[in-house]
Motif scaffolding. Structure first.
Motif, short mmCIF file in Angstrom:
data_model
loop_
_atom_site.label_atom_id
_atom_site.label_comp_id
_atom_site.label_asym_id
_atom_site.label_seq_id
_atom_site.Cartn_x
_atom_site.Cartn_y
_atom_site.Cartn_z
N GLU A 99 0.80 -1.23 0.00
CA GLU A 99 0.00 0.00 0.00
C GLU A 99 0.83 1.28 0.00
O GLU A 99 0.26 2.37 0.05
N SER A 100 2.15 1.16 -0.08
CA SER A 100 2.97 2.37 -0.08
C SER A 100 4.32 2.10 -0.73
O SER A 100 4.77 0.94 -0.82
N GLN A 154 -7.78 0.49 -1.91
CA GLN A 154 -7.82 1.87 -2.37
C GLN A 154 -6.56 2.61 -1.95
O GLN A 154 -6.05 3.46 -2.70
N ALA A 155 -6.02 2.27 -0.78
CA ALA A 155 -4.77 2.91 -0.35
C ALA A 155 -3.64 2.60 -1.31
O ALA A 155 -2.82 3.47 -1.63
N ILE A 157 -4.00 1.83 -4.52
CA ILE A 157 -4.27 2.57 -5.75
C ILE A 157 -3.85 4.02 -5.60
O ILE A 157 -3.24 4.60 -6.51
N ASP A 158 -4.14 4.61 -4.46
CA ASP A 158 -3.76 6.01 -4.23
C ASP A 158 -2.25 6.20 -4.25
O ASP A 158 -1.76 7.28 -4.62
N ALA A 159 -1.51 5.16 -3.87
CA ALA A 159 -0.04 5.25 -3.82
C ALA A 159 0.62 4.63 -5.06
O ALA A 159 1.84 4.50 -5.10
N VAL A 197 -11.48 1.67 -12.03
CA VAL A 197 -10.22 1.75 -11.28
C VAL A 197 -9.21 0.75 -11.82
O VAL A 197 -8.02 1.06 -11.98
#
Length: 257
Positions: A99-100, A154-155, A157-159, A197
Motif C-alpha cells: 500500500e505504499s 484503495q490505499a 491505488i492512491d499510492a 479503477v
C-alpha cells in the motif's frame, strides 16, 4: 558461474505477454501436472493455500526443467520469510497487500544482498546456490530477483504512482477481488466503479517501466484486462478447474437420470 537466469523476469523485460495459473493444492504432484500444460508461470500460493516452506521447495524442485516459471506468493512481505524462500531457490516473489512506496522499498531490500539490500549471506548451505556449486551466487543473485507487488486496496491505488517509482519492483499485480471488497462491492470486480479503477491502474502500470499483472477466471474478462495493459495474466486456478470439471461431470450424469 553466475546465478541462474530468471527467465520470467527476462520475458517481462522484453515486453512478452506471460500467461499463468494458480497452483493451490500445496503439493508437487498437481503442480508438476500443471507444468505440462505449458503455462509461462505458476503461482505457488502461500497466502491462501496451505503451503509451508517444505511444500514450496518441493514444487520448486518439480518445476525445474519445465517451461513454467515458479512465482512464490508469500502471505506477507516479512524479511525473514523472504530470506527463507529465496534460499530454497525462489527467484520471483508475489507479495500481497502493498500500500505504499516505503513498503515496496522494504520488500525490495529484503530480496537483495548488501549493499542494495539486507538479505542474509548464508547461501553456502542454501539450495539457491546449489549448495555452494555456484561460487558467484552472492555476487550475481540480485540481478535475477524479480519482485511483483500486489496492489489490491484503495490505499494501494492512491499510492500507485509512488510504488511504480520504486527501484527493484519489476511488476505490479492488481488484485481485483480484494480491491472490489475494499471499495465496498463485496468482491464484485465487475462493478462499474471497480472496473474503472482496474482499467486506469493497468493502463498506468503498462505506461511505466513496470509490468502489469492481474487474475481473471473467464476468457472474456482476461482478454479485456490484456487489452487494458496486463502483461502477466493469470487465467486459471487449479483447485477451481478441478472443482468445476468434477461438478460439471456429475451434473451431466444427474441430468440423464
Amino acid at each position: 558461474m553466475p546465478a541462474p537466469e530468471n527467465r520470467f523476469k527476462a520475458a517481462l523485460s522484453r515486453g512478452e505477454t506471460q500467461y499463468g495459473c494458480w497452483a493451490g493444492f500445496a503439493d508437487p504432484y498437481p503442480t508438476e501436472m500443471l507444468a505440462t500444460a505449458g503455462f509461462d508461470w505458476l503461482v505457488i500460493d502461500g497466502e491462501h493455500a496451505p503451503n509451508d516452506l517444505r511444500t514450496i521447495m518441493a514444487q520448486l524442485q518439480v518445476l525445474e526443467g519445465h517451461h513454467s516459471a515458479p512465482v512464490v506468493r508469500l502471505p506477507m512481505g516479512e524479511a525473514w520469510m523472504i530470506k527463507q524462500v529465496l534460499d530454497i531457490g525462489a527467484q520471483t516473489l508475489l507479495i500481497p497487500m502493498v500500500e505504499s512506496a516505503e513498503q515496496a522499498q522494504q520488500i525490495s531490500r529484503a530480496m537483495c544482498y548488501p549493499p542494495r539490500g539486507i538479505r542474509g549471506s548464508g547461501a553456502a548451505l542454501a539450495r539457491a546456490s546449489r549448495f555452494s556449486e555456484i561460487p558467484d551466487y552472492i555476487g550475481t543473485a540480485n540481478d535475477q530477483m524479480c519482485l511483483l507487488v500486489q496492489v489490491e486496496t484503495q490505499a494501494g491505488i492512491d499510492a500507485l504512482d509512488d510504488i511504480l517509482a520504486v527501484e527493484g519492483v519489476d511488476g505490479v499485480f492488481i488484485g481485483p477481488s480484494d480491491l472490489a471488497a475494499d471499495m465496498g462491492h463485496a468482491g464484485d470486480s465487475n462493478a462499474p466503479e471497480v472496473r474503472r479503477v482496474i482499467k486506469d491502474a493497468l493502463s498506468r502500470i503498462a505506461a511505466s517501466s513496470k509490468a502489469a499483472g492481474i487474475l481473471a477466471l473467464d476468457h472474456d474478462t482476461a482478454q479485456i484486462y490484456r487489452d487494458w495493459g496486463a502483461q502477466f495474466l493469470a487465467v486459471g486456478i487449479d483447485v477451481v478447474l478441478l472443482a468445476q470439471a468434477a461438478r460439471g461431470l456429475m451434473a451431466r450424469w444427474r441430468s440423464d437420470d
